[in-house]
Design a protein around this motif. Structure first.
Motif, PDB file in Angstrom:
ATOM      1  N   GLU A   1       0.882  -1.128   0.045  1.00 47.87           N
ATOM      2  CA  GLU A   1       0.104  -0.075   0.056  1.00 47.87           C
ATOM      3  C   GLU A   1       0.639   1.209   0.080  1.00 47.87           C
ATOM      4  N   ASP A   2       2.153   1.323   0.528  1.00 49.36           N
ATOM      5  CA  ASP A   2       2.998   2.444   0.514  1.00 49.36           C
ATOM      6  C   ASP A   2       3.706   2.413  -0.899  1.00 49.36           C
ATOM      7  N   HIS A   3       3.562   1.673  -1.693  1.00 53.86           N
ATOM      8  CA  HIS A   3       4.418   1.561  -3.067  1.00 53.86           C
ATOM      9  C   HIS A   3       3.828   2.793  -3.647  1.00 53.86           C
ATOM     10  N   PRO A   4       4.937   3.623  -4.381  1.00 57.99           N
ATOM     11  CA  PRO A   4       4.548   4.775  -5.284  1.00 57.99           C
ATOM     12  C   PRO A   4       3.629   4.736  -6.210  1.00 57.99           C
ATOM     13  N   LEU A   5       3.230   3.419  -6.523  1.00 55.49           N
ATOM     14  CA  LEU A   5       2.122   3.274  -7.737  1.00 55.49           C
ATOM     15  C   LEU A   5       0.784   2.652  -7.211  1.00 55.49           C
TER      16      LEU A   5
END
Length: 319
Positions: free
Chosen positions: A178-182
């Motif tokens: 969920e913290d991935h940039p995409l």
């Protein structure tokens, strides 16, 4: 020594391989052991079946005769075995739904719907990562219906008398931390994920080849691909160790986000199959409708997929 079917299989294997050494590898035997068995077979049949030298093994006239008979007897024996197993496993006058499935969105809903519609009818389930195994079980009468997936427009895994019906066509999405940039994007280009490690559940379809092809078209070769169970795939996404290729009906666990791939480069067909000569065929139409309803329920439970479908009417449950 009496001639047995296994002896004919040895003759066929050597003839097809063109050498005793290659045939031994295919049969999982040591080369000396296969050579010894072949000599015994030749003694029992009265002469040499192969001319053997450093170039391989070539059939003698006697070998040609034996092989021609073997190519008739072996398929006939296999057909007899399959028919006998189907007969032995037939449900007869007591209805029972025996369901087999690979990883997919339909099995749970189908079991629930059958249990509700016919509470007095027993339902049993068998799961496997192998669509080939499930198809064989249908052929042998060990299960009545198989729920499998097929990549894109590829055919079912085994040429057989099994009847296949497409229940739904789903895109493949990507599961990210969920913290991935995409993670908050409406959709993501496959090329934007070129630097990721990947995770996927196992199977015996052409999905791996299709994924590699899609990546090549996007200008990259995928890095590490973890092939593992659903729970481990989800965990790798949660901790940011992999981008997970998942069916759009998948329910993302806490700490992850499921994102559509732009252009839907990967697709997954949900198929239901049965043997047309088994008692189960009489209720196949009803099972198909229940399976489609179960798939539609799975689509509705996936808010991301349901929203995506508004702009992609070619996907979803087959009417």
């Amino acid at each position: 020594m009496d001639l047995e079917l296994r002896h004919l299989k040895i003759v066929r294997a050597v003839a097809e391989a063109g050498s005793v050494t290659k045939a031994a590898t295919r049969l999982g035997l040591a080369q000396p052991a296969l050579t010894t068995q072949l000599k015994r077979i030749e003694r029992a049949l009265g002469g040499a079946l192969f001319d053997r030298d450093h170039n391989g093994a070539r059939l003698t006239p006697l070998g040609e005769l034996v092989l021609s008979r073997a190519m008739v007897l072996l398929p006939a024996a296999q057909e007899l075995q399959e028919e006998a197993v189907r007969f032995a496993n037939a449900s007869g006058s007591v209805p029972c739904y025996r369901l087999g499935a690979t990883n997919g969105p339909i099995l749970g809903g189908l079991v629930d719907r059958l249990a509700t519609a016919r509470p007095s009818t027993p339902v049993s389930t068998h799961t496997s990562w192998s669509a080939r195994e499930l198809t064989t079980m249908v052929i042998l009468g060990r299960i009545d219906f198989a729920l499998i997936g097929a990549c894109g427009e590829s055919p079912p895994p085994v040429e057989s008398p099994v009847v296949w019906v497409t229940v739904g066509m789903d895109p493949v999405f990507v599961l990210l931390d969920e913290d991935h940039p995409l993670a908050d994007r409406e959709e993501v280009e496959l090329a934007e994920l070129a630097g990721e490690r990947w995770a996927v559940t196992p199977g015996d379809s052409c999905f791996g080849d299709c994924f590699a092809t899609a990546c090549a078209r996007s200008g990259f070769t995928p890095r590490t691909i973890y092939e593992t169970d659903v729970g481990t795939c989800a965990h790798l996404a949660q901790v940011g160790r992999a981008a997970v290729l998942c069916q759009a009906t998948f329910q993302p666990p806490a700490g992850t986000a499921m994102v559509p791939l732009a252009g839907a480069p990967l697709r997954w067909r949900q198929l239901l199959g049965w043997h047309p000569e088994e008692p189960a065929a009489r209720v196949a139409a009803s099972i198909v409708e229940h399976a489609k309803a179960a798939h539609a329920d799975a689509v509705r439970r996936s808010a991301r997929y349901a929203a995506w479908l508004a702009g992609h009417p070619r996907f979803g449950t087959v009417p």
